[in-house]
Design a protein around this motif. Sequence first.
Motif, PDB file in Angstrom:
ATOM      1  N   TRP A 222      68.156   5.502   0.386  1.00 24.97           N
ATOM      2  CA  TRP A 222      66.717   5.604   2.151  1.00 24.97           C
ATOM      3  C   TRP A 222      66.086   6.615   1.460  1.00 24.97           C
ATOM      4  CZ3 TRP A 222      70.994   7.846  -1.810  1.00 24.97           C
ATOM      5  CH2 TRP A 222      69.924   9.513  -1.602  1.00 24.97           C
ATOM      6  N   LYS A 223      64.633   6.040   3.239  1.00 23.19           N
ATOM      7  CA  LYS A 223      63.872   6.684   2.995  1.00 23.19           C
ATOM      8  C   LYS A 223      63.900   8.151   2.344  1.00 23.19           C
ATOM      9  CE  LYS A 223      60.526   4.675   6.395  1.00 23.19           C
ATOM     10  NZ  LYS A 223      60.654   4.844   7.744  1.00 23.19           N
ATOM     11  N   GLY A 250      58.545   7.876  -0.033  1.00 27.65           N
ATOM     12  CA  GLY A 250      59.109   7.668  -1.165  1.00 27.65           C
ATOM     13  C   GLY A 250      61.003   7.056  -1.020  1.00 27.65           C
ATOM     14  N   ILE A 251      61.254   6.668  -2.080  1.00 31.15           N
ATOM     15  CA  ILE A 251      62.580   6.352  -1.574  1.00 31.15           C
ATOM     16  C   ILE A 251      63.671   6.664  -2.713  1.00 31.15           C
ATOM     17  CG2 ILE A 251      64.191   4.346  -1.560  1.00 31.15           C
ATOM     18  CD1 ILE A 251      61.796   2.036  -1.262  1.00 31.15           C
ATOM     19  N   TYR A 271      68.552  -4.851  -2.025  1.00 32.22           N
ATOM     20  CA  TYR A 271      69.383  -4.276  -0.572  1.00 32.22           C
ATOM     21  C   TYR A 271      68.471  -3.882   0.202  1.00 32.22           C
ATOM     22  CZ  TYR A 271      71.400  -3.388  -5.662  1.00 32.22           C
ATOM     23  OH  TYR A 271      72.091  -3.537  -6.871  1.00 32.22           O
ATOM     24  N   GLN A 272      69.427  -2.655   1.474  1.00 29.81           N
ATOM     25  CA  GLN A 272      69.109  -2.505   2.541  1.00 29.81           C
ATOM     26  C   GLN A 272      68.798  -1.333   2.046  1.00 29.81           C
ATOM     27  OE1 GLN A 272      72.035  -2.649   5.720  1.00 29.81           O
ATOM     28  NE2 GLN A 272      70.591  -1.392   7.010  1.00 29.81           N
ATOM     29  N   ASN A 276      68.347   7.580   5.875  1.00 28.01           N
ATOM     30  CA  ASN A 276      68.376   8.320   5.379  1.00 28.01           C
ATOM     31  C   ASN A 276      69.643   8.859   4.153  1.00 28.01           C
ATOM     32  OD1 ASN A 276      70.532   9.251   7.788  1.00 28.01           O
ATOM     33  ND2 ASN A 276      68.939  10.338   8.731  1.00 28.01           N
ATOM     34  N   LYS A 277      70.092   9.750   3.861  1.00 34.34           N
ATOM     35  CA  LYS A 277      70.999   9.595   2.914  1.00 34.34           C
ATOM     36  C   LYS A 277      72.394   9.854   3.317  1.00 34.34           C
ATOM     37  CE  LYS A 277      72.730  12.475  -1.067  1.00 34.34           C
ATOM     38  NZ  LYS A 277      72.358  13.592  -1.652  1.00 34.34           N
ATOM     39  N   LYS A 278      72.364  10.575   4.763  1.00 32.55           N
ATOM     40  CA  LYS A 278      73.423  10.765   5.899  1.00 32.55           C
ATOM     41  C   LYS A 278      73.809   9.570   6.019  1.00 32.55           C
ATOM     42  CE  LYS A 278      75.303  12.845   9.641  1.00 32.55           C
ATOM     43  NZ  LYS A 278      74.743  13.863  11.155  1.00 32.55           N
TER      44      LYS A 278
END
Length: 545
Positions: A222-223, A250-251, A271-272, A276-278
């Motif tokens: 995620w970004k 960053g990633i 990968y996709q 965000n982390k959620k």
Amino acid sequence: MSALSRKIAKTVKIDRISAIWIIPIVTLGIGIWMLYSHFAEQGKSVTLLAHDASGIVAGKTVIRSRSVDVGIVESVTLSKDYKKVVIHGRINKDMEPLVKNDSIFWIVKPQIGREGVTGLGTLLSGVYIELVAGKDQSDFNDKPFSLSDTPPLTAPNEAGIRINLESSQSGVIPRGASVLFRGYRVGNVETSDFDIQSRKMKYQLFISKPYDTLITQNVRFWKEGGVNLSLSSQGANLDIPSIDVLLSGGISFDVPDGTKFGEPVKPFATYQLYQNKKSIQDSQYTDYHEFLLFFNDSISGLEVGAPVEYRGIRIGSVSQVPFYTRKILATNPISNHNIPVLIRIEPGRLSDVLEQPTDLAKIIINEQHNGLRAALKSANFITGALYIDLNYYSEYQNTPFETQSQAFGYDTIMTVPAGLSQLQAKLLQTLDNFNKLPLDKTVNELNQSLQKSQKLLESLTAITNSKDMQNLPKELKTTIESLNKTLQSLQPGSALHNQLQTDLQKFESMMDQLSPVLDTLNDKSNSLIFAAPKKQDPQPKARGH
């Protein structure tokens, strides 16, 4: 016969080579040997293609590897189409193993970048070409190399793993951005390109060894880079990344909560990239059942990914809002004020709660007969976000409902007005009742009363401003002063008080003297004219008589 004819010289044939030819033969051999030795020791020739040749000079610009000279530039020319610069260089014989099919060349010059100021030494010595050896073991194919203006982020022979990411989100993560695992930098973004055909951003990441073992089948990316502020029932949560990530992005990657790492993957796996982390938590629920809901309320604030809950327990997510297909649009749903919303019921969210797998979708279909309904609820009053809540409503129990009810090929869940909508409806009804009140008549009567009050105030003002009312305070003040003086004269110790005390004593003495006369008059009223009879003295009586 003359003397001349008698003196003809005699010729003799020599069968061996003259010694004079030894010198040119030896010289030629030495030349051939020197020529062969020159070309044999030159090493491989490499061809570099660049956009410009700024600072590169033939016969002067050297080729280096780890600050050691390994070759030199022989010529600098333009290509046949005049669009590129062709640079021919020669690598020393003993440095030939550095040149492989995947070797990298770039120009070293003063630059200011993410890592600070680099290449300051070239201000005096001039630019040079840096060479990093590759690890391709196949035969060298003499293909031209690209001469880059910037150094590579990672060397081809550096141990690690390279993977690919795809993203359809807006925004670009620049080349050189950090790749993080739980906040720790383990790699970087090597390339960042936009694919016109798929209309997606494509990134190539490099994860250095030993962190390459963290890349497994179940990891999600995620970004990073923004300041995240989340509001929930537990309060506000502010997440601020490091300065480096905040400035350049960053990633991050990790596995969703409750998920195992899985098996390692091969290099260049795809990968996709999630927002965000959620959002990576929702990506693990691939088993779901879709339901179609029709709301008569406003869906403003309901977004894709919003939770579907049953009494506070999340059991699904909103898939599409609003959900319009050709079949739905053909029925003109806007005219009946019903807005379709597609949701997903995800049984996997209850895997930690339920011991055995349960057909949650079938339960929801059957329980609608017992009053199970869906309603829009507010998730946050500040942001206006909404979610879908499933709950039982007593007023809908035992109502007729077809257990196989479907609409447009989807199972449906009946809905009820939201709490805020009901409150809004009551408020509107109250306002309507208020509008029905005879406010015009009331306002007219109130205006008349105000006019009468105004006249009364004007009369009182006129009375107050009259001369009599203005003189009244002066006369009242004079009366109060006279009364005050009178009261002071009656105080104990004053002359008037002492005189009154003496007169009262004299009056009391006179009353004592008049008491017998008054008694005689009481007995006989004509005693003042006729003498009153003498009274006998009272006689004592014996005891018992």
